[in-house]
Design an enzyme around this catalytic site. Sequence first.
Site, PDB file in Angstrom:
ATOM      1  N   TYR A   2     -78.787 150.841  -2.431  1.00  0.00           N
ATOM      2  CA  TYR A   2     -79.100 149.738  -1.306  1.00  0.00           C
ATOM      3  C   TYR A   2     -80.652 149.916  -1.066  1.00  0.00           C
ATOM      4  CZ  TYR A   2     -77.546 145.983   0.958  1.00  0.00           C
ATOM      5  OH  TYR A   2     -76.990 144.484   1.331  1.00  0.00           O
TER       6      TYR A   2
ATOM      7  N   LYS B  19     -81.599 144.817   5.868  1.00  0.00           N
ATOM      8  CA  LYS B  19     -80.452 144.615   6.761  1.00  0.00           C
ATOM      9  C   LYS B  19     -80.635 145.113   8.033  1.00  0.00           C
ATOM     10  CE  LYS B  19     -78.334 141.769   3.630  1.00  0.00           C
ATOM     11  NZ  LYS B  19     -78.377 140.358   3.685  1.00  0.00           N
TER      12      LYS B  19
HETATM   13  P1  NAD Z   1     -76.422 135.224  -4.201  1.00  0.00           P
HETATM   14  O1  NAD Z   1     -77.272 135.632  -5.145  1.00  0.00           O
HETATM   15  O2  NAD Z   1     -75.352 134.131  -4.672  1.00  0.00           O
HETATM   16  O3  NAD Z   1     -77.046 134.359  -3.025  1.00  0.00           O
HETATM   17  C1  NAD Z   1     -78.476 135.029  -2.404  1.00  0.00           C
HETATM   18  C2  NAD Z   1     -79.166 133.811  -1.951  1.00  0.00           C
HETATM   19  O4  NAD Z   1     -80.395 133.999  -1.396  1.00  0.00           O
HETATM   20  C3  NAD Z   1     -79.282 132.860  -3.311  1.00  0.00           C
HETATM   21  O5  NAD Z   1     -78.727 131.558  -3.151  1.00  0.00           O
HETATM   22  C4  NAD Z   1     -80.998 132.607  -3.174  1.00  0.00           C
HETATM   23  O6  NAD Z   1     -81.282 131.606  -3.824  1.00  0.00           O
HETATM   24  C5  NAD Z   1     -81.321 132.958  -1.807  1.00  0.00           C
HETATM   25  N1  NAD Z   1     -82.680 133.220  -1.652  1.00  0.00           N
HETATM   26  C6  NAD Z   1     -83.248 134.448  -1.826  1.00  0.00           C
HETATM   27  N2  NAD Z   1     -84.770 134.279  -1.497  1.00  0.00           N
HETATM   28  C7  NAD Z   1     -84.541 133.088  -0.884  1.00  0.00           C
HETATM   29  C8  NAD Z   1     -85.841 132.488  -0.341  1.00  0.00           C
HETATM   30  N3  NAD Z   1     -87.149 132.769  -0.263  1.00  0.00           N
HETATM   31  N4  NAD Z   1     -85.627 131.466   0.377  1.00  0.00           N
HETATM   32  C9  NAD Z   1     -84.250 130.581   0.547  1.00  0.00           C
HETATM   33  N5  NAD Z   1     -83.271 131.288  -0.137  1.00  0.00           N
HETATM   34  C10 NAD Z   1     -83.429 132.294  -0.812  1.00  0.00           C
HETATM   35  O7  NAD Z   1     -75.526 136.398  -3.607  1.00  0.00           O
HETATM   36  P2  NAD Z   1     -74.692 136.548  -2.376  1.00  0.00           P
HETATM   37  O8  NAD Z   1     -74.220 138.038  -2.458  1.00  0.00           O
HETATM   38  O9  NAD Z   1     -73.849 135.598  -2.157  1.00  0.00           O
HETATM   39  O10 NAD Z   1     -75.851 136.913  -1.178  1.00  0.00           O
HETATM   40  C11 NAD Z   1     -75.562 135.812  -0.270  1.00  0.00           C
HETATM   41  C12 NAD Z   1     -75.936 136.820   1.206  1.00  0.00           C
HETATM   42  O11 NAD Z   1     -74.724 137.914   1.388  1.00  0.00           O
HETATM   43  C13 NAD Z   1     -77.286 137.867   1.029  1.00  0.00           C
HETATM   44  O12 NAD Z   1     -77.588 138.033   2.630  1.00  0.00           O
HETATM   45  C14 NAD Z   1     -76.531 139.305   0.808  1.00  0.00           C
HETATM   46  O13 NAD Z   1     -77.395 140.223   1.262  1.00  0.00           O
HETATM   47  C15 NAD Z   1     -75.096 139.202   1.539  1.00  0.00           C
HETATM   48  N6  NAD Z   1     -74.300 140.388   1.164  1.00  0.00           N
HETATM   49  C16 NAD Z   1     -73.562 139.911  -0.115  1.00  0.00           C
HETATM   50  C17 NAD Z   1     -72.791 141.106  -0.400  1.00  0.00           C
HETATM   51  C18 NAD Z   1     -72.187 141.160  -1.759  1.00  0.00           C
HETATM   52  O14 NAD Z   1     -71.606 142.226  -2.132  1.00  0.00           O
HETATM   53  N7  NAD Z   1     -72.382 140.241  -2.447  1.00  0.00           N
HETATM   54  C19 NAD Z   1     -72.380 142.012   0.363  1.00  0.00           C
HETATM   55  C20 NAD Z   1     -72.836 141.969   1.807  1.00  0.00           C
HETATM   56  C21 NAD Z   1     -73.793 140.981   2.103  1.00  0.00           C
END
Ligand code: NAD
Length: 253
Positions: A154, A161
Amino acid sequence: MVNSPAPVLVTGIANERSLACAVARALRAQGVPVLVTWQQPRQQHRVAAVAADLGCELLGPLDVSDPQSLMAAREALGDRRLSGMLHAIAFAQLSDATGPVPVHAVDAPSWAQALEISARSLPQLLHTFLPQLNPGAGVVALTHHGARRVAPGYNLMGVAKAALEAALRYCAAELGPQGIRVNAISAGSVRTAAASAVPGFAERHAAAAKRAPLRRNVSAEDVGQVAAWLISSQASAITGAIIPVDCGEHLLA
Ligand code: NAD
């Protein structure tokens, strides 16, 4: 006639597997109008299909690394009010040609980019849309246990984060007097595009189902339900909180 509630602005839908998509679905199930944005032109078609499926309205593109894009999204909103906002945005260059990059070897541009997109974007979104947020509005961000403990692979995202979580606490204290609540969900591993880019994700995802106290993986729906609740007035006394939605994994050493 009953007035419909003010919409919630949902960022971060890339496709139907995105956590933001599950949040939008949960909000729609409560009858909440949802406005969605997309980051890149190539995502527009897919996001439009997801939005149509869920009955969400497309607001326009929003790339947090481009101040003009933020301003355009703000203008697209016009004088409409918001009852909440979802921040589901993250990016960090975690690997190079040699494999995963350790935190001590991250170069300055990668460090700045990760912090800009994954952490500073929360206060930036709040500042941009503050005039539109109704008193009582709920803003939710998505974080991960890797902000507080070392999660192998990570790396730089854990640093980003940690900054996101600190920014959340300051924003919650600053905006509380205006009735704006700022919270986060610390989500367990869910198979999405962003998660799959984290080195070692598949192994951690499989291990989580075996070791989490609830003995299963978290689903996007689990995250969506809690986010919709945190955004709603049912959570009206909660701000500055980081709520684990991880089947209890955060309890383990
Ligand atoms: P995802 O890839 O579907 O979503 C990530 C999003 O971030 C995408 O829509 C992407 O276009 C957007 N993004 C990236 N750079 C950007 C920018 N410059 N401007 C605007 N948007 C931008 O993946 P996800 O897992 O749904 O991620 C969503 C959130 O959840 C993130 O913050 C991620 O860190 C967090 N998260 C995910 C998990 C997991 O296991 N999937 C766990 C904990 C936290």
